[in-house]
Design an enzyme around this catalytic site. Structure first.
Site, short mmCIF file in Angstrom:
data_model
loop_
_atom_site.label_atom_id
_atom_site.label_comp_id
_atom_site.label_asym_id
_atom_site.label_seq_id
_atom_site.Cartn_x
_atom_site.Cartn_y
_atom_site.Cartn_z
N GLU A 49 -1.11 17.29 14.65
CA GLU A 49 0.32 17.08 14.41
C GLU A 49 0.55 17.34 12.93
O GLU A 49 0.05 16.60 12.09
CB GLU A 49 0.74 15.67 14.81
CG GLU A 49 2.24 15.58 15.06
CD GLU A 49 2.97 14.86 13.96
OE1 GLU A 49 3.45 15.56 13.04
OE2 GLU A 49 3.04 13.63 14.02
N TRP A 102 -0.79 9.00 5.36
CA TRP A 102 -0.43 7.75 4.67
C TRP A 102 1.00 7.29 4.92
O TRP A 102 1.41 6.27 4.39
CB TRP A 102 -0.64 7.92 3.16
CG TRP A 102 -0.16 9.24 2.60
CD1 TRP A 102 -0.94 10.31 2.23
CD2 TRP A 102 1.20 9.65 2.36
NE1 TRP A 102 -0.16 11.35 1.78
CE2 TRP A 102 1.15 10.97 1.84
CE3 TRP A 102 2.44 9.04 2.50
CZ2 TRP A 102 2.30 11.69 1.49
CZ3 TRP A 102 3.59 9.75 2.16
CH2 TRP A 102 3.51 11.06 1.66
N SER A 119 -1.06 17.56 6.76
CA SER A 119 -0.44 18.79 6.28
C SER A 119 -0.98 20.03 7.01
O SER A 119 -2.07 19.99 7.59
CB SER A 119 -0.71 18.94 4.78
OG SER A 119 -2.09 19.09 4.57
N ASP A 167 0.82 -1.20 0.00
CA ASP A 167 0.00 0.00 0.00
C ASP A 167 0.86 1.26 0.00
O ASP A 167 0.59 2.23 -0.72
CB ASP A 167 -0.86 -0.03 1.29
CG ASP A 167 -2.16 0.72 1.14
OD1 ASP A 167 -2.37 1.32 0.08
OD2 ASP A 167 -2.96 0.70 2.08
N LYS A 169 -10.81 7.94 10.17
CA LYS A 169 -10.80 8.17 8.71
C LYS A 169 -9.34 8.01 8.26
O LYS A 169 -8.53 8.91 8.39
CB LYS A 169 -11.30 9.59 8.42
CG LYS A 169 -12.03 9.78 7.11
CD LYS A 169 -11.22 9.55 5.87
CE LYS A 169 -10.35 10.71 5.45
NZ LYS A 169 -9.44 10.33 4.35
N CYS A 176 7.19 13.29 9.09
CA CYS A 176 6.97 14.70 9.46
C CYS A 176 8.13 15.26 10.27
O CYS A 176 8.42 16.45 10.19
CB CYS A 176 5.66 14.86 10.21
SG CYS A 176 5.47 13.62 11.49
#
Ligand code: ADP
Length: 492
Positions: free
Chosen positions: A252, A153, A231, A91, A177, A286
């Site tokens: 975050e 992701w 983001s 994935d 979600k 991140c």
């Protein structure tokens, strides 16, 4: 692999019947199709979570009872490590050892919050000393309610666990979600919850796009708390949505984190952590230390070795042995990274190595490990998060200069310093304006320690007890002992 929405402990198709493609980034082939939730599906999921919170058993169970379910979830994730890790590779594209690490961590997060849930049986109440006779008071921790969790992701299952595990531990119910780019492992959490005996409605999972499924979740009046990783523009939109109903929120967001290397650092150690700080997980991290500042006396030596080692990184399919850099997560992300590299070149940053799609890998979303020197301080590549294997390196001459350059960013997620001088390392660590600081390393992340950013990098902290507190309200209960009449209106 699951392909439906998980609502009230049942697998259901989207009301529209629509699905979206799940794509393998190593070759851009469609590998699966998953239900595409819209506002009606999100509403059903929130209603299930609301009912489970208001009238279901989950928030009323003891911490120990909730812990037993969370432990079973952790055990099941651990038992399925290899399978789930391979799903993550398919994935997301990340190399298998990184995916195995993620899944082991995910199991650990469920076990950790199981322990904290159990501790709540003793820790949830605290006596408060009051400055007035006749009154006693206590502070009581209670679950916030329905939590809406929206995740990115880059670490699909691990990011789900950072929100789902503490929320459930606290006694909240959840609507998760996942990112539409990587929905597969998050959906497995539904099957894992069912097997562990989680009551209906305590965890609901809606897969779908940001505007169709994410936005309705953030705007839903029955959601009490929003937790988001992603983001800055999306985080800021979610904050605006939360403002309308005054939902509690934890965010975050992005980063452009510095790594400061002093000249007393052994060169090989510096190379190891500079590379781990930016090339691990394809740079889709991140907290990646994407701005490296090297003290002038070792700058040339570090740059030479860095370029040499970056050129040796084995690129390839995540399931191939020895691969340390897989494809970026999708074509859009690859395109954004390549465009940022072009901007860097155009604004005068000097490309030291990489900068394009590696030869022989044109079928997938690959990007070469890329190093820029002399990037202008006011330019794009020095200041903007690229979220790929692209690092900008500059030299510095004084500690003050290094700290000033490190802090000259609108982000403040993480920062790192390397030095043999422990006093200096500690001094610089304290001077950084960042929520996560590493000394003599970059990136290792621990479930027990607080995680989150200063400035535009977010609000609140996840992980550790801080993560649990995100999902707890504090109630004051004050009693009067009626030893004498209050006597304000009713005089004796
Ligand atoms: P990226 O564009 O790199 O995927 P985002 O921050 O947009 O990063 O995505 C992170 C998560 O936020 C994903 O699950 C995505 O679907 C979700 N998302 C995107 N837009 C919105 C929105 N307007 N409201 C709520 N969630 C959103």
């Amino acid at each position: 692999m699951q392909d439906k929405l998980f609502v009230n402990n049942e697998w259901v198709a989207a009301t529209s019947g629509e699905v979206f493609d799940v794509v393998d980034p190593s070759n851009n082939a469609v590998v699966h199709k998953v239900a595409k939730a819209g506002p009606a599906d999100v509403d059903a999921a929130v209603k299930a979570a609301r009912a489970a919170f208001d009238t279901g058993p989950w928030p009323k169970l003891s911490g120990a009872e909730r812990a037993a379910v969370l432990r079973k979830m952790g055990d099941e994730i651990a038992a399925r490590t290899d399978e789930l890790a391979r799903m993550e590779v398919l994935d997301n594209g990340k190399p298998l050892p990184e995916a195995v690490w993620d899944i082991e961590d995910t199991a650990g997060v469920f076990h950790f919050y199981a322990d904290l849930a159990e501790r709540l049986d003793n820790d949830a109440e605290e006596e408060i000393a009051l400055g007035m006779e006749g009154f006693t008071s206590k502070a009581v921790k209670e679950p916030v309610g329905v939590a809406g969790a929206i995740i990115p992701w880059n670490f699909p299952m691990l990011m789900a666990s950072w929100k789902v595990a503490p929320a459930l531990a606290a006694g909240c119910t959840v609507v998760l979600k996942p990112s539409e780019v990587t929905p597969l492992t998050a959906l497995e959490l539904g099957a894992i919850a069912l097997k562990a005996g989680l009551p209906a409605g305590a965890l609901n999972i809606v897969t779908g796009l940001g505007p169709d499924a994410g936005a309705p979740l953030t705007e839903h009046p029955d959601v009490d708390k929003l937790a988001f990783t992603g983001s800055v523009p999306t985080g800021s939109r979610i904050m605006a949505a939360a403002a309308r109903d005054v939902k509690t929120i934890s965010l975050e967001l992005g980063g452009k984190s510095p790594l400061v290397v002093f000249a007393d650092t052994p060169i090989e150690e510096a190379i190891e952590w500079i590379m781990f700080g930016i090339f691990w997980n394809q740079g889709e991290v991140c907290s990646a230390t994407s701005r490296v500042l090297i003290e002038a006396p070792i700058y040339d030596a570090v740059m030479a070795r860095l370029a040499e080692e970056a050129g040796k990184i084995k690129i390839g399919h995540g399931l191939e042995d020895g691969v340390l850099l897989g494809p970026q997560v999708n074509k859009a992300q690859q395109g954004k990274i390549l465009a940022a590299i072009e901007k860097g070149k155009a604004e005068g940053a000097r490309l030291v190595c990489g900068g394009g799609v590696p030869e022989g890998f044109e079928q997938g979303c690959y990007v070469e490990p890329t190093i820029f020197a002399d990037a202008p301080l006011d330019g794009h590549v020095w200041n903007e998060e690229i979220f790929g294997p692209v690092v900008c390196v500059r030299s510095f001459t004084t500690e003050d200069e290094a700290v000033a350059l490190a802090n000259a960013s609108e982000f403040g997620l993480a920062a790192a310093v390397m030095s043999a001088d422990t006093d200096r390392a500690e001094r610089v660590a304290r001077a950084f304006q960042a929520g996560i600081v590493w000394i003599n390393c970059s990136q290792p992340t621990f479930t027990e320690a607080p995680w989150g950013g200063y400035k535009k990098s977010g609000i609140g902290r996840e992980l550790g007890v801080w993560g649990l507190n995100n999902y707890l309200e504090t109630k004051q209960i004050t009693s009067y002992d009626r030893s004498k009449p209050w006597g304000w209106y009713i005089k004796e």
